[in-house]
Design a protein around this motif. Structure first.
Motif, PDB file in Angstrom:
ATOM      1  N   ILE A  28       0.836  -1.204   0.000  1.00 54.20           N
ATOM      2  CA  ILE A  28       0.000   0.000   0.000  1.00 54.20           C
ATOM      3  C   ILE A  28       0.868   1.249   0.000  1.00 54.20           C
ATOM      4  O   ILE A  28       0.625   2.206  -0.751  1.00 54.20           O
ATOM      5  CB  ILE A  28      -0.946  -0.007   1.216  1.00 54.20           C
ATOM      6  CG1 ILE A  28      -2.018  -1.082   1.042  1.00 54.20           C
ATOM      7  CG2 ILE A  28      -1.595   1.364   1.405  1.00 54.20           C
ATOM      8  CD1 ILE A  28      -2.931  -1.233   2.239  1.00 54.20           C
ATOM      9  N   LEU A  29       1.917   1.255   0.829  1.00 55.46           N
ATOM     10  CA  LEU A  29       2.813   2.409   0.897  1.00 55.46           C
ATOM     11  C   LEU A  29       3.524   2.633  -0.433  1.00 55.46           C
ATOM     12  O   LEU A  29       3.553   3.762  -0.954  1.00 55.46           O
ATOM     13  CB  LEU A  29       3.836   2.208   2.012  1.00 55.46           C
ATOM     14  CG  LEU A  29       4.929   3.276   2.133  1.00 55.46           C
ATOM     15  CD1 LEU A  29       4.300   4.634   2.445  1.00 55.46           C
ATOM     16  CD2 LEU A  29       5.945   2.889   3.199  1.00 55.46           C
ATOM     17  N   MET A  30       4.087   1.568  -0.997  1.00 53.53           N
ATOM     18  CA  MET A  30       4.879   1.713  -2.220  1.00 53.53           C
ATOM     19  C   MET A  30       4.008   2.096  -3.407  1.00 53.53           C
ATOM     20  O   MET A  30       4.375   2.953  -4.209  1.00 53.53           O
ATOM     21  CB  MET A  30       5.630   0.414  -2.504  1.00 53.53           C
ATOM     22  CG  MET A  30       6.662   0.060  -1.446  1.00 53.53           C
ATOM     23  SD  MET A  30       7.669  -1.368  -1.868  1.00 53.53           S
ATOM     24  CE  MET A  30       8.669  -0.684  -3.189  1.00 53.53           C
ATOM     25  N   THR A  31       2.844   1.470  -3.533  1.00 52.00           N
ATOM     26  CA  THR A  31       1.969   1.816  -4.652  1.00 52.00           C
ATOM     27  C   THR A  31       1.386   3.217  -4.489  1.00 52.00           C
ATOM     28  O   THR A  31       1.135   3.897  -5.485  1.00 52.00           O
ATOM     29  CB  THR A  31       0.819   0.797  -4.778  1.00 52.00           C
ATOM     30  OG1 THR A  31       0.152   0.650  -3.502  1.00 52.00           O
ATOM     31  CG2 THR A  31       1.337  -0.565  -5.218  1.00 52.00           C
ATOM     32  N   SER A  32       1.186   3.657  -3.255  1.00 49.74           N
ATOM     33  CA  SER A  32       0.707   5.024  -3.034  1.00 49.74           C
ATOM     34  C   SER A  32       1.762   6.040  -3.457  1.00 49.74           C
ATOM     35  O   SER A  32       1.449   7.077  -4.039  1.00 49.74           O
ATOM     36  CB  SER A  32       0.353   5.226  -1.555  1.00 49.74           C
ATOM     37  OG  SER A  32      -0.708   4.385  -1.164  1.00 49.74           O
ATOM     38  N   LEU A  33       3.029   5.736  -3.166  1.00 54.47           N
ATOM     39  CA  LEU A  33       4.115   6.642  -3.545  1.00 54.47           C
ATOM     40  C   LEU A  33       4.301   6.690  -5.060  1.00 54.47           C
ATOM     41  O   LEU A  33       4.683   7.724  -5.609  1.00 54.47           O
ATOM     42  CB  LEU A  33       5.423   6.200  -2.884  1.00 54.47           C
ATOM     43  CG  LEU A  33       5.490   6.335  -1.362  1.00 54.47           C
ATOM     44  CD1 LEU A  33       6.788   5.724  -0.834  1.00 54.47           C
ATOM     45  CD2 LEU A  33       5.382   7.795  -0.944  1.00 54.47           C
ATOM     46  N   MET A  34       3.999   5.558  -5.732  1.00 55.22           N
ATOM     47  CA  MET A  34       4.213   5.492  -7.177  1.00 55.22           C
ATOM     48  C   MET A  34       2.953   5.786  -7.971  1.00 55.22           C
ATOM     49  O   MET A  34       2.976   5.758  -9.196  1.00 55.22           O
ATOM     50  CB  MET A  34       4.708   4.097  -7.574  1.00 55.22           C
ATOM     51  CG  MET A  34       6.038   3.713  -6.977  1.00 55.22           C
ATOM     52  SD  MET A  34       6.590   2.101  -7.599  1.00 55.22           S
ATOM     53  CE  MET A  34       5.204   1.070  -7.119  1.00 55.22           C
ATOM     54  N   LYS A  35       1.863   6.044  -7.300  1.00 55.29           N
ATOM     55  CA  LYS A  35       0.574   6.160  -7.979  1.00 55.29           C
ATOM     56  C   LYS A  35       0.621   7.188  -9.102  1.00 55.29           C
ATOM     57  O   LYS A  35       1.032   8.323  -8.912  1.00 55.29           O
ATOM     58  CB  LYS A  35      -0.505   6.548  -6.966  1.00 55.29           C
ATOM     59  CG  LYS A  35      -1.918   6.401  -7.526  1.00 55.29           C
ATOM     60  CD  LYS A  35      -2.949   6.627  -6.432  1.00 55.29           C
ATOM     61  CE  LYS A  35      -4.352   6.421  -6.979  1.00 55.29           C
ATOM     62  NZ  LYS A  35      -5.384   6.645  -5.956  1.00 55.29           N
TER      63      LYS A  35
END
Length: 278
Positions: free
Chosen positions: A125-132
């Motif tokens: 969730i954290l990584m995909t939020s940062l890369m969204k």
């Protein structure tokens, strides 16, 4: 091939047929020239099913059929990349750890156990939020692959521990073969059957993980996937607008794909069990 099909059980045959259909859609039909389905207002919005648009169009003027085909393609690519990395890395680390033993085994297992116990969902969730909005299919697959190798590594290590004491392994060792040579030429063939089953299971889990992130609104906004199709339809109130084909097609495709992969995995395991029983 004929002998394999004749001896295959119903689940394996059904899984092969369903999975093959999705592979044809995702990697053959996908190559037919067409307009970019992600572009808005390419067609009139909210059209129903017709000969020109078999599944109608979205409220943003996108062709639902081609959007679905691209979503299947991207979801399969993500699943296959994650499964390939997870299986290859997991098998190599597990075999090397189990066969080498000693300090190398302890170091590799500490790393493996760390990835096993770390809760993957908050990290994803954290990584995909940062890369969204900026990531690609390859990048999201690499993120998911970070947590796809640990359990296979643990499982294959147990297999290596049982095989390393066999007589043919001792013979190879005394003949001067290195650890890597023994792992690749002597032990790896025993792990290939298990690896194929794990590969199919990892593909299913990867597609499920990406779809779950997408439905939560955490998948990259520029990624056309089955999960994102459902999320976009939900955000645009497809249900209230009675655009059943828009929201229904990715849901049905996801369910059927999961059923196909599940039948393929269980059918293949039953087929192997039948062969071992002979």
């Amino acid at each position: 091939m004929k002998k394999f099909w004749k001896n295959a059980n119903f689940a394996l045959r059904s899984g092969l047929i369903i999975t093959s259909i999705f592979l044809i859609i995702g990697f053959v039909i996908y190559l037919i020239p067409h307009n970019d389905p992600f572009m808005f207002n390419t067609y009139d919005p909210k059209l129903g099913s017709s000969s020109e648009h078999l599944l109608g169009t979205t409220s943003m003027g996108q062709d639902v059929l081609w959007l679905l085909i691209e979503a299947i393609h991207n979801s399969l690519v993500i699943g296959l990349i994650v499964a390939t990395i997870g299986t290859v890395v997991g098998v190599f680390v597990g075999l090397l750890s189990g066969f080498a033993g000693g300090a190398l085994d302890r170091i590799l297992m500490v790393i493996t156990d760390t990835f096993v116990v770390i809760p993957s969902l908050p990290i994803l969730i954290l990584m995909t939020s940062l890369m969204k909005g900026t990531s690609t299919v390859i990048l999201i697959a690499l993120v998911l692959a970070m947590f796809a190798w640990a359990w296979p590594s643990r499982q294959i290590r147990s297999m290596a521990l049982t095989l390393k004491e066999r007589d043919f392994i001792q013979t190879a060792r005394f003949s001067g073969e290195s650890t890597i040579q023994i792992v690749v030429t002597e032990i790896l063939p025993f792990a290939l059957t298990w690896s194929l089953s794990n590969f199919m299971n990892a593909t299913l889990n990867a597609i499920a993980s990406e779809s779950s992130l997408a439905v939560l609104g955490l998948s990259p906004a520029n990624l056309v996937s089955l999960g994102n199709m459902i999320q976009w339809a939900r955000e645009r109130n497809a249900i209230f607008n009675k655009q059943w084909l828009w929201i229904g097609s990715p849901i049905v495709a996801t369910i059927v794909m999961f059923i196909g992969l599940f039948l393929l995995i269980t059918g293949y395991n039953d087929y192997l069990a039948m062969k071992r029983g002979r």
